[in-house]
Design a protein around this motif. Sequence first.
Motif, PDB file in Angstrom:
ATOM      1  N   VAL A 286       1.447  -1.011  -0.245  1.00  0.00           N
ATOM      2  CA  VAL A 286       0.049  -0.281   0.367  1.00  0.00           C
ATOM      3  C   VAL A 286       0.884   0.976   0.051  1.00  0.00           C
ATOM      4  CG1 VAL A 286      -1.486   1.511   1.781  1.00  0.00           C
ATOM      5  CG2 VAL A 286      -2.081  -1.332   1.153  1.00  0.00           C
ATOM      6  N   THR A 287       0.600   1.791  -0.804  1.00  0.00           N
ATOM      7  CA  THR A 287       1.437   3.213  -1.026  1.00  0.00           C
ATOM      8  C   THR A 287       1.019   4.354  -0.365  1.00  0.00           C
ATOM      9  OG1 THR A 287       0.259   4.283  -2.674  1.00  0.00           O
ATOM     10  CG2 THR A 287       1.956   3.090  -3.002  1.00  0.00           C
ATOM     11  N   VAL A 288       1.572   5.268  -0.316  1.00  0.00           N
ATOM     12  CA  VAL A 288       1.180   6.717   1.216  1.00  0.00           C
ATOM     13  C   VAL A 288      -0.109   7.276   0.439  1.00  0.00           C
ATOM     14  CG1 VAL A 288       1.637   8.676   1.701  1.00  0.00           C
ATOM     15  CG2 VAL A 288       2.902   6.328   1.869  1.00  0.00           C
ATOM     16  N   GLY A 289       0.250   7.087  -0.898  1.00  0.00           N
ATOM     17  CA  GLY A 289      -0.982   8.030  -1.918  1.00  0.00           C
ATOM     18  C   GLY A 289      -1.934   7.184  -1.413  1.00  0.00           C
ATOM     19  N   GLU A 290      -2.023   5.610  -1.591  1.00  0.00           N
ATOM     20  CA  GLU A 290      -3.236   4.737  -1.504  1.00  0.00           C
ATOM     21  C   GLU A 290      -4.227   5.075  -0.073  1.00  0.00           C
ATOM     22  OE1 GLU A 290      -2.229   1.116  -4.790  1.00  0.00           O
ATOM     23  OE2 GLU A 290      -1.459   1.364  -2.854  1.00  0.00           O
ATOM     24  N   ALA A 291      -3.152   5.349   0.567  1.00  0.00           N
ATOM     25  CA  ALA A 291      -3.276   5.350   2.403  1.00  0.00           C
ATOM     26  C   ALA A 291      -4.619   6.800   2.514  1.00  0.00           C
ATOM     27  CB  ALA A 291      -2.437   4.984   3.348  1.00  0.00           C
ATOM     28  N   ALA A 292      -3.252   7.964   1.969  1.00  0.00           N
ATOM     29  CA  ALA A 292      -4.413   8.841   1.776  1.00  0.00           C
ATOM     30  C   ALA A 292      -5.641   9.271   1.797  1.00  0.00           C
ATOM     31  CB  ALA A 292      -3.767  10.577   1.569  1.00  0.00           C
ATOM     32  N   ASP A 293      -5.929   8.495   0.362  1.00  0.00           N
ATOM     33  CA  ASP A 293      -6.909   8.449  -0.906  1.00  0.00           C
ATOM     34  C   ASP A 293      -7.685   8.128   0.188  1.00  0.00           C
ATOM     35  OD1 ASP A 293      -6.090   9.472  -2.814  1.00  0.00           O
ATOM     36  OD2 ASP A 293      -5.787   8.232  -4.137  1.00  0.00           O
ATOM     37  N   ALA A 294      -7.877   6.156   0.781  1.00  0.00           N
ATOM     38  CA  ALA A 294      -8.537   5.852   1.516  1.00  0.00           C
ATOM     39  C   ALA A 294      -9.083   6.521   3.178  1.00  0.00           C
ATOM     40  CB  ALA A 294      -8.449   4.746   1.855  1.00  0.00           C
ATOM     41  N   TYR A 295      -8.268   7.506   3.512  1.00  0.00           N
ATOM     42  CA  TYR A 295      -8.498   8.195   4.148  1.00  0.00           C
ATOM     43  C   TYR A 295      -9.322   9.176   4.134  1.00  0.00           C
ATOM     44  CZ  TYR A 295      -8.285  11.179   8.747  1.00  0.00           C
ATOM     45  OH  TYR A 295      -8.232  12.228   9.731  1.00  0.00           O
ATOM     46  N   ALA A 296      -9.049  10.089   2.884  1.00  0.00           N
ATOM     47  CA  ALA A 296      -9.793  11.098   2.450  1.00  0.00           C
ATOM     48  C   ALA A 296     -11.487  10.301   2.087  1.00  0.00           C
ATOM     49  CB  ALA A 296      -9.472  11.498   1.320  1.00  0.00           C
ATOM     50  N   ALA A 297     -11.419   9.420   1.799  1.00  0.00           N
ATOM     51  CA  ALA A 297     -12.815   8.288   0.643  1.00  0.00           C
ATOM     52  C   ALA A 297     -13.496   8.477   2.483  1.00  0.00           C
ATOM     53  CB  ALA A 297     -12.554   7.252   0.705  1.00  0.00           C
ATOM     54  N   THR A 298     -12.939   8.112   3.859  1.00  0.00           N
ATOM     55  CA  THR A 298     -13.408   7.936   4.978  1.00  0.00           C
ATOM     56  C   THR A 298     -13.960   9.043   5.441  1.00  0.00           C
ATOM     57  OG1 THR A 298     -12.504   5.649   5.464  1.00  0.00           O
ATOM     58  CG2 THR A 298     -13.177   6.826   7.506  1.00  0.00           C
ATOM     59  N   LEU A 299     -13.425  10.197   5.585  1.00  0.00           N
ATOM     60  CA  LEU A 299     -13.821  11.401   5.734  1.00  0.00           C
ATOM     61  C   LEU A 299     -14.757  11.501   4.852  1.00  0.00           C
ATOM     62  CD1 LEU A 299     -10.689  13.152   6.544  1.00  0.00           C
ATOM     63  CD2 LEU A 299     -12.460  12.623   8.291  1.00  0.00           C
ATOM     64  N   ILE A 300     -14.371  11.459   3.667  1.00  0.00           N
ATOM     65  CA  ILE A 300     -16.159  12.797   2.882  1.00  0.00           C
ATOM     66  C   ILE A 300     -17.828  11.826   3.577  1.00  0.00           C
ATOM     67  CG2 ILE A 300     -16.968  12.058   0.688  1.00  0.00           C
ATOM     68  CD1 ILE A 300     -13.396  13.349   0.069  1.00  0.00           C
ATOM     69  N   GLY A 301     -17.553   9.889   4.361  1.00  0.00           N
ATOM     70  CA  GLY A 301     -18.732   9.248   3.848  1.00  0.00           C
ATOM     71  C   GLY A 301     -18.695   9.673   5.603  1.00  0.00           C
ATOM     72  N   ASP A 302     -17.835   9.597   5.610  1.00  0.00           N
ATOM     73  CA  ASP A 302     -18.623  10.214   7.345  1.00  0.00           C
ATOM     74  C   ASP A 302     -19.099  11.695   7.564  1.00  0.00           C
ATOM     75  OD1 ASP A 302     -16.665   7.751   8.099  1.00  0.00           O
ATOM     76  OD2 ASP A 302     -15.623   8.704   9.080  1.00  0.00           O
ATOM     77  N   TYR A 303     -18.246  12.337   6.779  1.00  0.00           N
ATOM     78  CA  TYR A 303     -18.994  13.650   6.610  1.00  0.00           C
ATOM     79  C   TYR A 303     -20.912  13.637   5.728  1.00  0.00           C
ATOM     80  CZ  TYR A 303     -19.363  18.451   5.317  1.00  0.00           C
ATOM     81  OH  TYR A 303     -20.099  20.486   5.661  1.00  0.00           O
ATOM     82  N   LEU A 304     -20.708  12.741   4.756  1.00  0.00           N
ATOM     83  CA  LEU A 304     -21.902  12.468   4.474  1.00  0.00           C
ATOM     84  C   LEU A 304     -23.265  11.976   5.374  1.00  0.00           C
ATOM     85  CD1 LEU A 304     -21.536  12.065   0.740  1.00  0.00           C
ATOM     86  CD2 LEU A 304     -22.031  14.055   1.666  1.00  0.00           C
ATOM     87  N   ALA A 305     -22.917  11.366   6.090  1.00  0.00           N
ATOM     88  CA  ALA A 305     -23.849  10.845   6.525  1.00  0.00           C
ATOM     89  C   ALA A 305     -24.030  11.318   8.161  1.00  0.00           C
ATOM     90  CB  ALA A 305     -22.451   9.092   7.816  1.00  0.00           C
ATOM     91  N   ALA A 306     -22.691  12.229   8.581  1.00  0.00           N
ATOM     92  CA  ALA A 306     -23.305  13.107   9.705  1.00  0.00           C
ATOM     93  C   ALA A 306     -23.802  14.010   9.275  1.00  0.00           C
ATOM     94  CB  ALA A 306     -21.851  13.998   9.794  1.00  0.00           C
ATOM     95  N   ARG A 307     -24.135  15.138   7.880  1.00  0.00           N
ATOM     96  CA  ARG A 307     -24.727  15.927   7.279  1.00  0.00           C
ATOM     97  C   ARG A 307     -26.191  15.129   7.154  1.00  0.00           C
ATOM     98  NH1 ARG A 307     -23.617  17.728   1.451  1.00  0.00           N
ATOM     99  NH2 ARG A 307     -25.686  18.223   1.109  1.00  0.00           N
TER     100      ARG A 307
END
Length: 80
Positions: free
Chosen positions: A24-45
Amino acid sequence: MSPTVLSDADLAVTQLGARRRASVTVGEAADAYAATLIGDYLAARADDDREQMQLIRDHAFAADPELLAELDGLHYPAAV
Protein backbone atom coordinates in the motif's frame (compact mmCIF):
# COMPACT_ATOMS: atom_id res chain seq x y z
CA MET A 1 -14.11 3.55 14.24
CA SER A 2 -13.11 2.84 10.69
CA PRO A 3 -13.39 -0.81 9.59
CA THR A 4 -10.02 -0.32 7.88
CA VAL A 5 -8.36 0.38 11.21
CA LEU A 6 -9.86 -2.75 12.75
CA SER A 7 -8.86 -4.87 9.78
CA ASP A 8 -5.33 -3.48 9.83
CA ALA A 9 -5.05 -4.17 13.55
CA ASP A 10 -6.23 -7.75 13.08
CA LEU A 11 -3.89 -8.37 10.15
CA ALA A 12 -0.89 -6.50 11.52
CA VAL A 13 0.73 -9.54 13.11
CA THR A 14 0.21 -11.86 10.15
CA GLN A 15 2.18 -12.43 6.95
CA LEU A 16 -0.81 -11.08 5.04
CA GLY A 17 -0.66 -7.87 7.06
CA ALA A 18 3.04 -7.48 6.37
CA ARG A 19 2.47 -7.91 2.63
CA ARG A 20 -0.41 -5.44 2.71
CA ARG A 21 1.68 -2.79 4.45
CA ALA A 22 4.47 -3.34 1.96
CA SER A 23 2.16 -2.97 -1.05
CA VAL A 24 0.00 0.00 0.00
CA THR A 25 1.42 3.34 -1.04
CA VAL A 26 1.18 6.51 1.01
CA GLY A 27 -1.07 7.96 -1.69
CA GLU A 28 -3.45 5.01 -1.52
CA ALA A 29 -3.62 5.27 2.26
CA ALA A 30 -4.28 9.02 2.04
CA ASP A 31 -7.00 8.46 -0.56
CA ALA A 32 -8.65 5.81 1.60
CA TYR A 33 -8.57 8.15 4.60
CA ALA A 34 -10.06 11.00 2.55
CA ALA A 35 -12.81 8.70 1.26
CA THR A 36 -13.61 7.63 4.82
CA LEU A 37 -13.81 11.26 5.98
CA ILE A 38 -16.07 12.19 3.06
CA GLY A 39 -18.35 9.22 3.76
CA ASP A 40 -18.52 10.08 7.45
CA TYR A 41 -19.22 13.72 6.59
CA LEU A 42 -22.07 12.76 4.26
CA ALA A 43 -23.56 10.53 6.95
CA ALA A 44 -23.34 13.30 9.56
CA ARG A 45 -24.88 15.74 7.10
CA ALA A 46 -27.75 13.34 6.38
CA ASP A 47 -28.35 13.11 10.15
CA ASP A 48 -28.04 16.91 10.46
CA ASP A 49 -25.34 16.32 13.09
CA ARG A 50 -23.55 19.67 12.89
CA GLU A 51 -21.20 18.90 15.76
CA GLN A 52 -19.95 15.74 14.03
CA MET A 53 -19.67 17.63 10.75
CA GLN A 54 -17.44 20.23 12.40
CA LEU A 55 -15.23 17.56 13.96
CA ILE A 56 -14.80 15.91 10.58
CA ARG A 57 -14.00 19.28 8.99
CA ASP A 58 -11.34 19.87 11.66
CA HIS A 59 -9.78 16.48 10.92
CA ALA A 60 -9.95 17.10 7.18
CA PHE A 61 -8.19 20.46 7.53
CA ALA A 62 -5.46 18.91 9.67
CA ALA A 63 -4.94 16.09 7.16
CA ASP A 64 -5.13 18.16 3.99
CA PRO A 65 -6.53 21.70 3.66
CA GLU A 66 -7.62 20.89 0.09
CA LEU A 67 -9.85 18.15 1.49
CA LEU A 68 -11.76 20.84 3.35
CA ALA A 69 -12.52 22.46 -0.01
CA GLU A 70 -13.82 19.09 -1.23
CA LEU A 71 -16.20 18.93 1.74
CA ASP A 72 -17.35 22.49 1.06
CA GLY A 73 -18.08 21.49 -2.54
CA LEU A 74 -20.53 18.85 -1.35
CA HIS A 75 -22.96 21.61 -0.40
CA TYR A 76 -23.41 22.77 -3.99
CA PRO A 77 -25.56 20.92 -6.52
CA ALA A 78 -23.70 19.57 -9.53
CA ALA A 79 -23.87 21.70 -12.65
CA VAL A 80 -26.08 20.20 -15.31
